[in-house]
Motif scaffolding. Structure first.
Motif, PDB file in Angstrom:
ATOM      1  N   THR A  33     -39.679 -28.552 -27.446  1.00  0.00           N
ATOM      2  CA  THR A  33     -38.451 -28.330 -28.221  1.00  0.00           C
ATOM      3  C   THR A  33     -38.737 -27.944 -29.668  1.00  0.00           C
ATOM      4  OG1 THR A  33     -38.345 -30.734 -28.366  1.00  0.00           O
ATOM      5  CG2 THR A  33     -36.804 -29.658 -26.886  1.00  0.00           C
ATOM      6  N   LEU A  34     -39.849 -28.397 -30.194  1.00  0.00           N
ATOM      7  CA  LEU A  34     -40.184 -28.023 -31.574  1.00  0.00           C
ATOM      8  C   LEU A  34     -40.582 -26.533 -31.632  1.00  0.00           C
ATOM      9  CD1 LEU A  34     -40.238 -29.194 -34.366  1.00  0.00           C
ATOM     10  CD2 LEU A  34     -42.532 -30.042 -33.943  1.00  0.00           C
ATOM     11  N   ASP A  61     -39.820 -37.415 -39.043  1.00  0.00           N
ATOM     12  CA  ASP A  61     -40.535 -36.972 -40.245  1.00  0.00           C
ATOM     13  C   ASP A  61     -39.572 -36.457 -41.306  1.00  0.00           C
ATOM     14  OD1 ASP A  61     -42.758 -37.523 -38.759  1.00  0.00           O
ATOM     15  OD2 ASP A  61     -43.338 -35.447 -38.416  1.00  0.00           O
ATOM     16  N   LEU A  62     -38.573 -35.682 -40.850  1.00  0.00           N
ATOM     17  CA  LEU A  62     -37.634 -35.080 -41.798  1.00  0.00           C
ATOM     18  C   LEU A  62     -36.742 -36.154 -42.425  1.00  0.00           C
ATOM     19  CD1 LEU A  62     -37.030 -32.386 -43.020  1.00  0.00           C
ATOM     20  CD2 LEU A  62     -35.575 -31.820 -41.077  1.00  0.00           C
ATOM     21  N   ASN A 110     -41.620 -29.683 -44.098  1.00  0.00           N
ATOM     22  CA  ASN A 110     -40.250 -29.742 -43.600  1.00  0.00           C
ATOM     23  C   ASN A 110     -40.122 -28.777 -42.418  1.00  0.00           C
ATOM     24  OD1 ASN A 110     -37.506 -29.266 -43.132  1.00  0.00           O
ATOM     25  ND2 ASN A 110     -36.976 -29.678 -45.272  1.00  0.00           N
ATOM     26  N   PRO A 111     -39.940 -29.343 -41.193  1.00  0.00           N
ATOM     27  CA  PRO A 111     -39.948 -28.497 -39.996  1.00  0.00           C
ATOM     28  C   PRO A 111     -38.769 -27.530 -39.922  1.00  0.00           C
ATOM     29  CG  PRO A 111     -39.332 -30.747 -39.439  1.00  0.00           C
ATOM     30  CD  PRO A 111     -39.770 -30.773 -40.874  1.00  0.00           C
ATOM     31  N   SER A 112     -37.758 -27.707 -40.789  1.00  0.00           N
ATOM     32  CA  SER A 112     -36.634 -26.770 -40.747  1.00  0.00           C
ATOM     33  C   SER A 112     -36.922 -25.538 -41.602  1.00  0.00           C
ATOM     34  CB  SER A 112     -35.347 -27.460 -41.209  1.00  0.00           C
ATOM     35  OG  SER A 112     -35.391 -27.689 -42.598  1.00  0.00           O
ATOM     36  N   TYR A 154     -39.105 -24.315 -29.714  1.00  0.00           N
ATOM     37  CA  TYR A 154     -37.810 -23.635 -29.679  1.00  0.00           C
ATOM     38  C   TYR A 154     -37.252 -23.562 -31.099  1.00  0.00           C
ATOM     39  CZ  TYR A 154     -38.154 -25.310 -24.803  1.00  0.00           C
ATOM     40  OH  TYR A 154     -38.577 -25.637 -23.535  1.00  0.00           O
ATOM     41  N   GLU A 155     -37.451 -24.648 -31.837  1.00  0.00           N
ATOM     42  CA  GLU A 155     -36.988 -24.722 -33.226  1.00  0.00           C
ATOM     43  C   GLU A 155     -37.636 -23.594 -34.051  1.00  0.00           C
ATOM     44  OE1 GLU A 155     -34.832 -27.552 -33.934  1.00  0.00           O
ATOM     45  OE2 GLU A 155     -34.433 -26.224 -35.611  1.00  0.00           O
ATOM     46  N   LYS A 189     -48.045 -27.326 -29.621  1.00  0.00           N
ATOM     47  CA  LYS A 189     -48.297 -28.417 -28.681  1.00  0.00           C
ATOM     48  C   LYS A 189     -46.984 -28.956 -28.105  1.00  0.00           C
ATOM     49  CE  LYS A 189     -52.524 -30.594 -30.498  1.00  0.00           C
ATOM     50  NZ  LYS A 189     -52.996 -31.788 -31.243  1.00  0.00           N
ATOM     51  N   SER A 190     -45.853 -28.613 -28.762  1.00  0.00           N
ATOM     52  CA  SER A 190     -44.582 -29.232 -28.400  1.00  0.00           C
ATOM     53  C   SER A 190     -43.632 -28.233 -27.754  1.00  0.00           C
ATOM     54  CB  SER A 190     -43.949 -29.818 -29.656  1.00  0.00           C
ATOM     55  OG  SER A 190     -42.542 -29.795 -29.561  1.00  0.00           O
ATOM     56  N   PHE A 215     -47.076 -26.483 -39.144  1.00  0.00           N
ATOM     57  CA  PHE A 215     -46.390 -27.767 -39.298  1.00  0.00           C
ATOM     58  C   PHE A 215     -47.056 -28.758 -38.341  1.00  0.00           C
ATOM     59  CE2 PHE A 215     -43.261 -30.830 -37.657  1.00  0.00           C
ATOM     60  CZ  PHE A 215     -42.968 -31.492 -38.834  1.00  0.00           C
ATOM     61  N   VAL A 216     -47.191 -30.021 -38.773  1.00  0.00           N
ATOM     62  CA  VAL A 216     -47.771 -31.056 -37.914  1.00  0.00           C
ATOM     63  C   VAL A 216     -46.763 -32.199 -37.770  1.00  0.00           C
ATOM     64  CG1 VAL A 216     -49.644 -32.702 -37.594  1.00  0.00           C
ATOM     65  CG2 VAL A 216     -50.114 -30.482 -38.634  1.00  0.00           C
ATOM     66  N   ALA A 217     -46.323 -32.460 -36.557  1.00  0.00           N
ATOM     67  CA  ALA A 217     -45.323 -33.507 -36.318  1.00  0.00           C
ATOM     68  C   ALA A 217     -45.970 -34.881 -36.211  1.00  0.00           C
ATOM     69  CB  ALA A 217     -44.550 -33.207 -35.032  1.00  0.00           C
ATOM     70  N   GLY A 218     -45.257 -35.895 -36.695  1.00  0.00           N
ATOM     71  CA  GLY A 218     -45.691 -37.274 -36.490  1.00  0.00           C
ATOM     72  C   GLY A 218     -46.114 -38.028 -37.739  1.00  0.00           C
ATOM     73  N   GLY A 230     -41.971 -33.598 -29.442  1.00  0.00           N
ATOM     74  CA  GLY A 230     -42.325 -32.960 -30.714  1.00  0.00           C
ATOM     75  C   GLY A 230     -41.144 -32.940 -31.664  1.00  0.00           C
ATOM     76  N   LEU A 231     -39.980 -32.551 -31.146  1.00  0.00           N
ATOM     77  CA  LEU A 231     -38.783 -32.509 -31.993  1.00  0.00           C
ATOM     78  C   LEU A 231     -38.393 -33.929 -32.425  1.00  0.00           C
ATOM     79  CD1 LEU A 231     -36.718 -30.547 -33.215  1.00  0.00           C
ATOM     80  CD2 LEU A 231     -35.280 -30.889 -31.206  1.00  0.00           C
ATOM     81  N   PHE A 290     -30.857 -28.451 -38.520  1.00  0.00           N
ATOM     82  CA  PHE A 290     -31.773 -29.580 -38.435  1.00  0.00           C
ATOM     83  C   PHE A 290     -31.848 -30.283 -39.802  1.00  0.00           C
ATOM     84  CE2 PHE A 290     -36.557 -30.224 -37.228  1.00  0.00           C
ATOM     85  CZ  PHE A 290     -36.369 -31.575 -37.181  1.00  0.00           C
ATOM     86  N   GLU A 343     -49.601 -31.671 -33.778  1.00  0.00           N
ATOM     87  CA  GLU A 343     -49.124 -33.042 -33.657  1.00  0.00           C
ATOM     88  C   GLU A 343     -50.227 -33.974 -34.117  1.00  0.00           C
ATOM     89  OE1 GLU A 343     -48.128 -33.877 -29.619  1.00  0.00           O
ATOM     90  OE2 GLU A 343     -46.236 -32.789 -29.719  1.00  0.00           O
ATOM     91  N   LEU A 349     -38.840 -37.597 -45.052  1.00  0.00           N
ATOM     92  CA  LEU A 349     -38.992 -36.640 -46.156  1.00  0.00           C
ATOM     93  C   LEU A 349     -37.769 -36.668 -47.071  1.00  0.00           C
ATOM     94  CD1 LEU A 349     -41.092 -34.395 -46.968  1.00  0.00           C
ATOM     95  CD2 LEU A 349     -39.541 -32.775 -45.886  1.00  0.00           C
ATOM     96  N   PHE A 405     -31.905 -29.795 -29.081  1.00  0.00           N
ATOM     97  CA  PHE A 405     -32.089 -28.356 -28.937  1.00  0.00           C
ATOM     98  C   PHE A 405     -32.088 -28.073 -27.453  1.00  0.00           C
ATOM     99  CE2 PHE A 405     -33.319 -24.587 -31.503  1.00  0.00           C
ATOM    100  CZ  PHE A 405     -33.142 -23.670 -30.486  1.00  0.00           C
ATOM    101  N   MET A 428     -40.458 -36.414 -32.988  1.00  0.00           N
ATOM    102  CA  MET A 428     -41.354 -36.786 -34.093  1.00  0.00           C
ATOM    103  C   MET A 428     -40.959 -36.056 -35.368  1.00  0.00           C
ATOM    104  SD  MET A 428     -45.294 -37.098 -32.900  1.00  0.00           S
ATOM    105  CE  MET A 428     -45.351 -36.125 -31.431  1.00  0.00           C
ATOM    106  N   HIS A 485     -36.277 -20.211 -32.834  1.00  0.00           N
ATOM    107  CA  HIS A 485     -34.910 -20.060 -33.322  1.00  0.00           C
ATOM    108  C   HIS A 485     -34.910 -19.643 -34.793  1.00  0.00           C
ATOM    109  CE1 HIS A 485     -30.645 -20.942 -33.605  1.00  0.00           C
ATOM    110  NE2 HIS A 485     -30.853 -21.806 -34.576  1.00  0.00           N
TER     111      HIS A 485
END
Lengths: 291, 393
Positions: A157-158, B279-280, A277-279, A160-161, A154-155, A234-237, B272-273, B379, A210, B283, B324, B275, A164
């Protein structure tokens, strides 16, 4: 293999103002077959070496374009989608942000009843890319690498993350689709998951969600019932306060079920590899694929 | 954009919904003027005009039986700090009140129209048991909630309105005027939803009086921000006093910003990034101060405005920049960071993570800038570093 777009896709760009022509060039430089630009009053000119037409019908007749990338400003974006559909374009990618929800509601109803063969992606999305073959959208092409993972998000830049990270992990991508961050979308997870399941080169799927709505739950139910390929999500927010719109028009926490925590728990309960953890998205995919 | 009840009633009245408008006051003189316009015989109701819900239970709605009582209650509610389940513990100050004639009620109905994201169509949600909180009713008695989708191209059809009306007011005599009046009121709500590009039209309660009048006693309308360009006249209804002052300031600078209550300021590109960054941080045991998406077209001016906003906030004890670069070039972001840090002195720790287009040039610029900026490669590392840096502050 890939889904929706490949090296044969012929793309036109609706709206060749500053943003449109900049990204038309970016897609062309990436190797996408950009065959036309469309903007009323600009017909007969060229943009970045590509002929421009007044209307989509003219452009399709002259070039045989079968996909469209839309940069038309929000007030006219829904009409641009319908113009493309009416001219016979099969894949319409609407990048435009800020399209009124009622416009999308009406456009979706019209697409469904009058142009059932048309696939709309977006609006308010980064677009779609099949690495090494076709990029329709605003994503930085060079972070992608042809490979094994399908990405749905849905996002912008996320995404792209996640790209990447999967590139860095040596996995690469088959096709990445940014479905957009609006409440009403042309294509949902449900429309696209079957394509990834059927694509022989896609070995795993990354789903980035999201807060807001229940699209992730529908995706999880579909995955459980119909899919064999592993999914990482992964779900952001998680930190989003209730009732506030977090940048994307669709990202508003309403009830208890559409918080990020609830969605992550729900995804895990279905057997999906949900990461908090989105990373660690790339690392999780590598682990799931045993690499 | 949220509206006050009195504004919502004006809009609904214009599309044929019967409302009790009353009179608005924002100061003591206004209270006297408002009282003068009301019918002389009571009772009346004083209603706080704030954007948050839950006003009744919070003491923001009071019945008055005599003129003196009305004046007293109006003065008490105007200026009070109203704390409801939707305002947070700090509450909101009541800056406007609505004075309106009270009504005898035989039956209370709930009705709202909103967009059903899943179906992509507007949806009417209604119940013959109005007055109470709809979420509560939906949880305890889901069978008492009626749902009816509307065609976005055609709007509500009269037969849909009639069907809803007969279900919402069962037991009316065959010659009762109620079903027809109720159907017409529902049609008016639908007209309002489409005409104003509303994201929500809600009436709770919609009442039937003992003399068989059908009236929208309360009204809530929220307008969709993305469609306001079609309704420039409605922009005047925005009440910035009801919005977070930091968010108002950010919006003026063209920033997509939401205030939270932590101490780590976040500056990110992409919603999104942004948010995910918050979140991170959480965490890893930290607390984000804000959501801030500088967007795809971040230039020096927006970066400067963003830094000023964060550095001017006494709650901010550290800043995390997470970019990014796709369309955004990281060297330009780095230059923006450097220029901003020189203009507004950087008194708190700052961690910067740059990835994507021209990231290396950007990192080199920061490294040679002489500013106390901590670079971070990933990140995860970036959030760990900023959480560590502000720990104990």
């Amino acid at each position: 293999m890939s889904i929706i777009v490949n090296r044969d896709t012929k793309v036109l760009c609706q709206g060749v103002g500053k943003a449109g022509s900049f990204h038309l060039k970016g897609c062309k430089d990436y190797g996408t077959k950009m065959v036309a630009g469309v903007q009323p009053k600009k017909g007969g000119t060229t943009v970045e070496g590509v002929p421009v037409f007044h209307t989509v019908r003219q452009a399709v007749r002259a070039t045989g374009a079968d996909a469209s990338m839309i940069f038309v400003p929000a007030p006219g974006a829904a009409d641009a989608v319908l113009e493309a559909a009416d001219a016979g374009i099969k894949t319409v990618v609407c990048i435009t942000e800020g399209v009124p929800v009622l416009d999308m509601s009406r456009t979706k109803a019209l697409l469904k009843s009058r142009y059932p063969g048309v696939r709309l992606i977006g609006p308010n999305c980064p677009g779609i890319i099949t690495p090494g073959e076709c990029k329709i959208g605003i994503m930085p092409g060079y972070i992608h690498k042809k490979g094994r993972v399908g990405i749905l998000s849905k996002s912008g830049t996320l995404t792209y993350e996640a790209v990447h990270q999967t590139t860095a992990a040596g996995l690469g991508q088959t096709t990445c689709v940014g479905i957009g961050g609006d409440p009403i979308l042309g294509s949902t997870y449900l429309d696209l998951l079957p394509l990834f399941e059927a694509d022989p080169e896609t070995e795993a799927i990354v789903l980035i969600g999201e807060i807001g709505g229940d699209a992730e739950k529908q995706a999880a139910e579909y995955w459980k019932a119909h899919m064999k390929k592993p999914m990482v999500a992964f779900v952001a927010g998680r930190t989003a306060p209730k009732g506030k719109r977090m940048g994307h028009a669709g990202a508003i926490v309403g009830g208890a079920d559409d918080t990020a925590d609830a969605k992550l728990k729900m995804l895990a309960s279905y057997g999906i590899h949900a990461v908090d953890n989105p990373s660690l998205i790339g690392a999780e995919v590598a682990k799931v694929l045993g690499k | 954009m949220k509206l006050h009840e009195y504004q919502a009633k004006d809009l609904l009245e214009a599309t044929g919904v019967r409302v009790l408008k009353g009179a608005v006051a924002s100061d003591p003189a206004g209270i006297e003027a408002a009282i003068a316009t009301l019918s002389p015989g009571g009772p009346w109701v004083v209603k706080a005009q704030v954007h948050a819900g839950g006003r009744g239970k919070a003491g923001g709605v009071k019945l008055a039986k005599t003129r003196e009582d009305l004046r007293e209650k109006a003065r008490a509610i105007l200026g009070m700090t109203l704390v409801s389940n939707q305002t947070g513990p700090q509450g909101v100050k009541v800056r406007k009140i609505l004075l309106v004639e009270a009504c005898d009620i035989a039956h209370e109905i709930y009705v709202s129209i909103l967009m059903d994201r899943k179906e992509g169509r507007p949806l009417v949600v209604a119940s013959a048991e109005g007055g109470m909180e709809i979420e509560e009713l939906a949880a305890t008695h889901p069978e008492k909630i009626l749902k009816e989708h509307l065609d976005p191209l055609a709007g509500m059809q009269p037969h849909q309105a009639r069907d809803l009306a007969y279900r919402l007011a069962p037991g009316e005599a065959p010659d009762s005027p109620v079903p027809a009046a109720l159907a017409e009121l529902l049609m008016g709500l639908s007209r309002a939803f489409f005409k104003y590009d509303a994201s929500l039209v809600e009436v709770n309660p919609l009442i039937i009086t003992p003399s068989k009048d059908v009236i929208a006693l309360d009204a809530k309308v929220a307008l969709e921000d993305n469609a306001l360009f079609r309704h420039p006249e409605l922009e005047a209804l925005r009440d910035v006093a009801e919005e977070n002052p930091k968010e108002v300031k950010a919006a003026e600078a063209g920033l997509n910003y939401i205030a939270l209550d932590g101490n780590i300021g976040c500056l990110v590109n992409g919603a999104g990034l942004a948010m995910a960054t918050m979140d991170l941080i959480k965490l890893h045991g930290g607390a984000p101060n804000n959501f801030l998406d500088v967007g795809g077209g971040a230039n020096k001016d927006t970066m400067l405005a963003a830094f000023k906003l964060l550095l001017g906030d006494p709650q901010v004890k550290g800043i995390l920049v997470n970019i990014f670069g796709g369309i955004v070039r990281c060297d330009l972001v780095a230059q923006g960071v450097i220029d901003a840090a020189k203009e507004v002195s950087l008194a708190v720790p700052m961690v910067v993570r740059l990835e994507g287009t021209n990231a290396e040039q950007g990192r080199a610029l920061l490294a040679t800038s002489g500013l106390p900026i901590t670079p971070a490669a990933g990140f995860n590392e970036a959030t760990l570093k900023i959480v560590e840096a502000v720990r104990g502050k």
